[in-house]
Design a protein around this motif. Structure first.
Motif, mmCIF file in Angstrom:
data_model
loop_
_atom_site.group_PDB
_atom_site.id
_atom_site.type_symbol
_atom_site.label_atom_id
_atom_site.label_comp_id
_atom_site.label_asym_id
_atom_site.label_seq_id
_atom_site.Cartn_x
_atom_site.Cartn_y
_atom_site.Cartn_z
ATOM 1 N N ALA A 154 27.962 126.996 30.198
ATOM 2 C CA ALA A 154 27.658 128.013 29.194
ATOM 3 C C ALA A 154 28.514 129.259 29.395
ATOM 4 N N ASP A 155 29.745 129.058 29.858
ATOM 5 C CA ASP A 155 30.620 130.195 30.170
ATOM 6 C C ASP A 155 31.529 130.607 29.017
ATOM 7 N N ILE A 156 31.632 129.763 28.006
ATOM 8 C CA ILE A 156 32.596 130.018 26.934
ATOM 9 C C ILE A 156 31.869 130.332 25.629
ATOM 10 N N GLY A 157 32.369 131.345 24.930
ATOM 11 C CA GLY A 157 31.817 131.709 23.638
ATOM 12 C C GLY A 157 32.894 132.259 22.728
ATOM 13 N N PHE A 158 32.604 132.268 21.457
ATOM 14 C CA PHE A 158 33.545 132.768 20.456
ATOM 15 C C PHE A 158 32.792 133.601 19.426
ATOM 16 N N HIS A 159 33.518 134.488 18.788
ATOM 17 C CA HIS A 159 33.062 135.090 17.543
ATOM 18 C C HIS A 159 33.739 134.314 16.412
ATOM 19 N N THR A 160 33.012 134.102 15.330
ATOM 20 C CA THR A 160 33.540 133.260 14.254
ATOM 21 C C THR A 160 33.473 133.951 12.908
ATOM 22 N N ALA A 161 34.388 133.554 12.059
ATOM 23 C CA ALA A 161 34.341 133.842 10.629
ATOM 24 C C ALA A 161 34.453 132.485 9.945
ATOM 25 N N TYR A 162 33.497 132.147 9.085
ATOM 26 C CA TYR A 162 33.487 130.789 8.538
ATOM 27 C C TYR A 162 32.985 130.789 7.102
ATOM 28 N N ILE A 163 33.226 129.668 6.447
ATOM 29 C CA ILE A 163 32.741 129.456 5.088
ATOM 30 C C ILE A 163 32.113 128.080 4.987
ATOM 31 N N THR A 164 31.324 127.900 3.952
ATOM 32 C CA THR A 164 30.724 126.598 3.658
ATOM 33 C C THR A 164 31.251 126.137 2.307
ATOM 34 N N GLU A 165 31.990 125.042 2.315
ATOM 35 C CA GLU A 165 32.499 124.491 1.061
ATOM 36 C C GLU A 165 31.374 123.794 0.303
ATOM 37 N N PRO A 166 31.528 123.593 -1.003
ATOM 38 C CA PRO A 166 30.465 122.954 -1.787
ATOM 39 C C PRO A 166 30.216 121.516 -1.340
ATOM 40 N N GLY A 167 28.994 121.067 -1.587
ATOM 41 C CA GLY A 167 28.648 119.673 -1.334
ATOM 42 C C GLY A 167 27.946 119.480 -0.010
ATOM 43 N N THR A 168 27.554 118.241 0.241
ATOM 44 C CA THR A 168 26.943 117.836 1.502
ATOM 45 C C THR A 168 27.570 116.519 1.930
ATOM 46 N N VAL A 169 27.404 116.182 3.206
ATOM 47 C CA VAL A 169 27.957 114.935 3.742
ATOM 48 C C VAL A 169 26.834 114.145 4.402
ATOM 49 N N ASP A 170 26.718 112.874 4.052
ATOM 50 C CA ASP A 170 25.774 111.954 4.683
ATOM 51 C C ASP A 170 26.485 111.304 5.867
ATOM 52 N N THR A 171 26.140 111.741 7.083
ATOM 53 C CA THR A 171 26.839 111.264 8.279
ATOM 54 C C THR A 171 26.781 109.751 8.403
ATOM 55 N N THR A 172 25.614 109.182 8.140
ATOM 56 C CA THR A 172 25.462 107.728 8.270
ATOM 57 C C THR A 172 26.398 106.985 7.331
ATOM 58 N N ALA A 173 26.586 107.512 6.133
ATOM 59 C CA ALA A 173 27.397 106.828 5.122
ATOM 60 C C ALA A 173 28.879 106.799 5.476
ATOM 61 N N VAL A 174 29.342 107.733 6.306
ATOM 62 C CA VAL A 174 30.774 107.792 6.619
ATOM 63 C C VAL A 174 31.099 107.255 8.010
ATOM 64 N N THR A 175 30.105 106.701 8.711
ATOM 65 C CA THR A 175 30.332 106.251 10.089
ATOM 66 C C THR A 175 31.416 105.188 10.171
ATOM 67 N N ASP A 176 31.372 104.188 9.315
ATOM 68 C CA ASP A 176 32.378 103.116 9.373
ATOM 69 C C ASP A 176 33.776 103.655 9.085
ATOM 70 N N LEU A 177 33.878 104.581 8.141
ATOM 71 C CA LEU A 177 35.156 105.209 7.829
ATOM 72 C C LEU A 177 35.704 105.956 9.047
ATOM 73 N N LEU A 178 34.834 106.668 9.746
ATOM 74 C CA LEU A 178 35.252 107.403 10.939
ATOM 75 C C LEU A 178 35.719 106.458 12.036
ATOM 76 N N LEU A 179 34.986 105.394 12.270
ATOM 77 C CA LEU A 179 35.342 104.467 13.343
ATOM 78 C C LEU A 179 36.708 103.836 13.094
ATOM 79 N N THR A 180 36.990 103.495 11.849
ATOM 80 C CA THR A 180 38.313 102.955 11.512
ATOM 81 C C THR A 180 39.404 103.979 11.802
ATOM 82 N N HIS A 181 39.152 105.220 11.431
ATOM 83 C CA HIS A 181 40.107 106.306 11.688
ATOM 84 C C HIS A 181 40.317 106.502 13.189
#
Length: 287
Positions: A154-181
């Motif tokens: 727990a020694d490392i930390g960051f300050h962030t600036a971020y955005i959230t793009e539109p939409g959502t992602v179903d992790t289960t639905a993309v698992t096979d695609l990720l494994l191939t990649h």
């Protein structure tokens, strides 16, 4: 005692500093180094006189509560559930896992039981692929197997600036695609993970941020973020150490070594606004 409230709290994530195979090979395990954020899910139980009402966090948290009660042979006392969350659903903030863990922490306190990590592991395993938000440190974690490969401190930390793009992602639905990649790019991911772990071992946030940027760049060819290339192109201009993403989500942003001055926050907000998004700021990690 009627009227007494107990609570459970769990932080979420801003995606991951790494998501990819644990090692190159034909049958990769999905490994993650989640990026904890100072945003949380809260679950409260207030004892009362009426039968317990339904948990207001959806089916997964309700299932976690049922599995907990079955494991210990317990029955909920009369009372009322309530909940609150800072975490957006389906964008890569580990909202459902945080809800589950907050629920379990509330139940441990409600029944005055010592926290048992093995019980948490078992319940998570029965419900979903999970992030390591139940830990108070970084970890290299196999999300499908629910196994901590290496604790990273727990020694490392960051300050962030971020955005959230539109939409959502179903992790289960993309698992096979990720494994191939991952099979196609196993050696690149292996080098990236090696560099990331070296950064944690040496306490070097800049090295961790560079490796996170590599992991995010590799992710672009399988689950691309519309704004990522623009962020990468302007990283040096804003003095960021790196770029991070929610690999199976909608978040993308910058990693900074220190607190952001007001002028820099204004510049970043203008930049993200030009991309069509509202900028958010948050503390990530620990340190």
């Amino acid at each position: 005692m009627s009227g007494r409230t107990v609570s459970g709290v769990c932080h979420g994530t801003l995606g991951e500093l790494y998501q990819g195979p644990l090692r190159a090979g034909p049958d990769p395990d999905i490994a993650v180094v989640s990026f904890p954020v100072d945003r949380h899910s809260w679950v409260h139980f207030t004892r009362g006189t009426e039968p317990p009402d339904p948990l207001p966090l959806g089916q997964k948290a309700a299932l976690a509560a049922r599995l907990f009660a079955e494991h210990f042979g317990l029955t909920l006392p009369p009372g009322r559930w309530s909940a609150h969350s800072d975490l957006r659903v389906g964008v890569g903030m580990a909202s459902s896992t945080a809800d589950i863990v907050a629920t379990l922490r509330c139940l441990f306190r409600l029944f005055s039981l010592p926290h048992d990590a093995d019980v948490v592991f078992g319940i998570l395993r029965a419900i979903e692929r999970a992030d390591s938000v139940f830990l108070d440190e970084f970890a290299l974690y196999l999300s499908g197997r629910h196994r901590v490969v290496r604790r990273l401190g727990a020694d490392i930390g960051f300050h962030t600036a971020y955005i959230t793009e539109p939409g959502t992602v179903d992790t289960t639905a993309v698992t096979d695609l990720l494994l191939t990649h991952y099979r196609r790019h196993g050696e690149e991911y292996e080098r990236c993970l090696t560099d990331l772990l070296k950064g944690f071992a040496s306490g070097d946030p800049a090295a961790v941020a560079r490796a996170a940027t590599v992991s995010a760049t590799l992710s672009q060819s399988v689950l691309p973020k519309a704004t990522f290339d623009s962020l990468l192109a302007h990283q040096e201009q804003f003095g960021a150490d790196g770029v991070f993403v929610a690999h199976t989500g909608c978040l993308t942003g910058y990693l900074f070594p220190g607190r952001l001055a007001a002028d820099l926050k204004s510049e970043l907000s203008s930049f993200f606004h030009s991309l069509g998004h509202q900028c958010s700021f948050a503390r990530g990690g620990y340190g």
